[in-house]
Motif scaffolding. Structure first.
Motif, PDB file in Angstrom:
ATOM      1  N   TYR A  64       0.824  -1.210   0.000  1.00  0.00           N
ATOM      2  CA  TYR A  64       0.000   0.000   0.000  1.00  0.00           C
ATOM      3  C   TYR A  64       0.861   1.264   0.000  1.00  0.00           C
ATOM      4  CZ  TYR A  64      -4.363  -2.539   0.743  1.00  0.00           C
ATOM      5  OH  TYR A  64      -5.450  -3.349   0.574  1.00  0.00           O
ATOM      6  N   THR A  68       0.795   4.102  -3.130  1.00  0.00           N
ATOM      7  CA  THR A  68       0.584   5.543  -2.976  1.00  0.00           C
ATOM      8  C   THR A  68       1.642   6.341  -3.731  1.00  0.00           C
ATOM      9  OG1 THR A  68      -0.414   5.173  -0.798  1.00  0.00           O
ATOM     10  CG2 THR A  68       0.340   7.400  -1.283  1.00  0.00           C
ATOM     11  N   TRP A  71       0.576   6.903  -7.289  1.00  0.00           N
ATOM     12  CA  TRP A  71      -0.403   7.974  -7.469  1.00  0.00           C
ATOM     13  C   TRP A  71       0.261   9.343  -7.354  1.00  0.00           C
ATOM     14  CZ3 TRP A  71      -3.918  10.600  -3.572  1.00  0.00           C
ATOM     15  CH2 TRP A  71      -4.919  11.342  -4.234  1.00  0.00           C
ATOM     16  N   GLN A  72       1.192   9.475  -6.427  1.00  0.00           N
ATOM     17  CA  GLN A  72       1.954  10.720  -6.326  1.00  0.00           C
ATOM     18  C   GLN A  72       2.700  11.021  -7.626  1.00  0.00           C
ATOM     19  OE1 GLN A  72       4.368  10.240  -2.644  1.00  0.00           O
ATOM     20  NE2 GLN A  72       3.801  12.373  -2.313  1.00  0.00           N
ATOM     21  N   ALA A  87      -1.310  12.074   0.559  1.00  0.00           N
ATOM     22  CA  ALA A  87      -1.702  11.111  -0.464  1.00  0.00           C
ATOM     23  C   ALA A  87      -2.073   9.769   0.166  1.00  0.00           C
ATOM     24  CB  ALA A  87      -0.565  10.933  -1.472  1.00  0.00           C
ATOM     25  N   GLU A  91      -5.686   7.947  -0.135  1.00  0.00           N
ATOM     26  CA  GLU A  91      -5.780   6.600  -0.709  1.00  0.00           C
ATOM     27  C   GLU A  91      -6.516   5.660   0.246  1.00  0.00           C
ATOM     28  OE1 GLU A  91      -4.930   4.875  -3.352  1.00  0.00           O
ATOM     29  OE2 GLU A  91      -3.411   5.954  -4.502  1.00  0.00           O
ATOM     30  N   SER A  94     -10.332   6.380   0.601  1.00  0.00           N
ATOM     31  CA  SER A  94     -11.150   5.929  -0.523  1.00  0.00           C
ATOM     32  C   SER A  94     -11.211   4.409  -0.585  1.00  0.00           C
ATOM     33  CB  SER A  94     -10.595   6.485  -1.832  1.00  0.00           C
ATOM     34  OG  SER A  94      -9.293   5.978  -2.108  1.00  0.00           O
ATOM     35  N   ILE A  95     -10.116   3.721  -0.207  1.00  0.00           N
ATOM     36  CA  ILE A  95     -10.134   2.260  -0.218  1.00  0.00           C
ATOM     37  C   ILE A  95     -11.096   1.719   0.834  1.00  0.00           C
ATOM     38  CG2 ILE A  95      -8.740   0.228   0.306  1.00  0.00           C
ATOM     39  CD1 ILE A  95      -6.398   1.585  -1.080  1.00  0.00           C
ATOM     40  N   ARG A 110     -12.030  10.177  -1.409  1.00  0.00           N
ATOM     41  CA  ARG A 110     -10.697  10.701  -1.713  1.00  0.00           C
ATOM     42  C   ARG A 110     -10.753  12.205  -1.950  1.00  0.00           C
ATOM     43  NH1 ARG A 110      -6.531   7.674  -5.737  1.00  0.00           N
ATOM     44  NH2 ARG A 110      -7.523   5.949  -4.613  1.00  0.00           N
ATOM     45  N   MET A 129      -7.660   9.180 -10.602  1.00  0.00           N
ATOM     46  CA  MET A 129      -8.192   7.925 -10.088  1.00  0.00           C
ATOM     47  C   MET A 129      -8.547   6.968 -11.221  1.00  0.00           C
ATOM     48  SD  MET A 129     -10.604   9.082  -6.865  1.00  0.00           S
ATOM     49  CE  MET A 129     -10.962   7.370  -6.443  1.00  0.00           C
ATOM     50  N   GLU A 132      -5.229   5.710 -12.553  1.00  0.00           N
ATOM     51  CA  GLU A 132      -4.642   4.785 -11.586  1.00  0.00           C
ATOM     52  C   GLU A 132      -5.313   3.418 -11.643  1.00  0.00           C
ATOM     53  OE1 GLU A 132      -3.792   5.239  -6.871  1.00  0.00           O
ATOM     54  OE2 GLU A 132      -5.897   5.190  -7.460  1.00  0.00           O
ATOM     55  N   GLU A 295      -5.308  -1.503   5.911  1.00  0.00           N
ATOM     56  CA  GLU A 295      -5.838  -0.248   5.363  1.00  0.00           C
ATOM     57  C   GLU A 295      -6.242   0.708   6.485  1.00  0.00           C
ATOM     58  OE1 GLU A 295      -7.685  -2.449   1.387  1.00  0.00           O
ATOM     59  OE2 GLU A 295      -8.994  -1.793   3.033  1.00  0.00           O
TER      60      GLU A 295
END
Length: 318
Positions: A64, A68, A71-72, A87, A91, A94-95, A110, A129, A132, A295
């Motif tokens: 995880y 991230t 995504w960054q 970030a 993440e 939203s997960i 998110r 998103m 991703e 998470e």
């Protein structure tokens, strides 16, 4: 987003009822199908090796944390530099929102998390998103297909995954994604266009997400060991592909919250290629428990660290 939220709010109890009924039906048939394997899985779960479980959880947390970073990287290519802890919280929020009835909560969570830190470019967040999700799914399918050379293609869902991979390749191509996302973002008030990501960036992100799925496969490898399985190191790519297929199935399962039951059934069937029924069922149960716990833990840790450490600034650029 407002119209979707209002539609969900008006029918909230109906949606919750439908999802709970669907979840109950899925769990009933899953329990019926797994009743034989459970007699072997139950004692294995009671006597699971704690050290292997700890190692698996640590590797899953690393997955995880690495996810991230991807995504960054994507946001930075579009001129938005977000601190890592921000970030990470966005993440994980939203997960975890995937467990709430109504798919709209995943992007909404998110967006809301980033707004707390002053990021108000909702269209850019939505576009990232989509990119991703598409790149991660495509990377997972690639890892899965490559790994099938070691376990065989006979029992794998080759045709559906090929179709999904084709959709991802076409949809993520800059000549398709850029004009398509432009039309979507205009509805959310973005007046400037979202520039296409350069091909080197796209290929770099695709390779990076392939690596993250290998890390996820290593976490499942240790779960197998914790329940008495004897997996080979060469099975790690296949296990990463199994994790990817399970995540894709959970994402596409719009009825059951977070794909509960559906994800487990797909993972169980694919794990039978490398282990026994009892171990496969035990791993699917532990996988669901560990991913949810990690998470939530990362969300809390990120929030605490952000609160008590100096806060870097969020930068935007062209």
């Amino acid at each position: 987003m407002q119209r979707a939220y209002q539609a969900v709010a008006r029918r909230r109890w109906a949606i919750v009822t439908i999802q709970l009924v669907a979840l109950g039906v899925v769990l009933f048939f899953a329990g019926w199908a797994f009743r034989g394997a459970w007699h072997d899985a139950e004692p294995r779960l009671r006597d699971a090796d704690v050290s292997d479980l700890v190692v698996s959880s640590a590797i899953l947390a690393a997955y995880y944390l690495l996810f991230t970073v991807g995504w960054q990287w994507m946001l930075r290519a579009w001129g938005l530099r977000i601190p890592y802890l921000v970030a990470l919280q966005a993440e994980m929020t939203s997960i975890l929102a995937k467990y709430v009835p109504g798919t709209v909560w995943i992007p909404a969570a998110r967006i809301a998390a980033l707004r707390r830190f002053g990021v108000r470019d909702t269209p850019l967040v939505l576009g990232s998103m989509l990119m991703e999700a598409g790149l991660s799914a495509l990377a997972g399918i690639l890892v899965f297909f490559v790994s099938l050379t070691t376990v065989g293609f006979s029992s794998a869902p080759v045709l559906p995954l090929l179709a999904l991979a084709l959709v991802c390749v076409v949809g993520l191509h800059p000549r398709i994604f850029t004009p398509g996302i432009r039309r979507v973002l205009r509805r959310f008030g973005r007046t400037t266009e979202l520039p296409p990501l350069p091909y080197p960036t796209l290929l770099g992100l695709l390779a990076y997400y392939c690596f993250t799925w290998l890390v996820g496969g290593a976490a499942i490898w240790f779960l197998l060991r914790s329940l008495g399985g004897d997996p080979s190191v060469v099975d790690i790519p296949y296990l990463g592909g199994v994790a990817a297929v399970g995540a894709i199935v959970a994402f596409l399962s719009l009825i059951t919250p977070s794909g509960l039951g559906v994800r487990e059934a797909s993972m169980y069937g694919l794990l039978l290629a490398v282990t026994t029924k009892g171990v496969a069922l035990g791993v699917t149960v532990l996988n669901r428990l560990t991913i949810t716990a990690i998470e939530a833990l990362l969300l809390v840790v990120g929030a605490l660290v952000w609160r008590y450490l100096p806060r870097p600034k969020i930068e935007t650029g062209p």
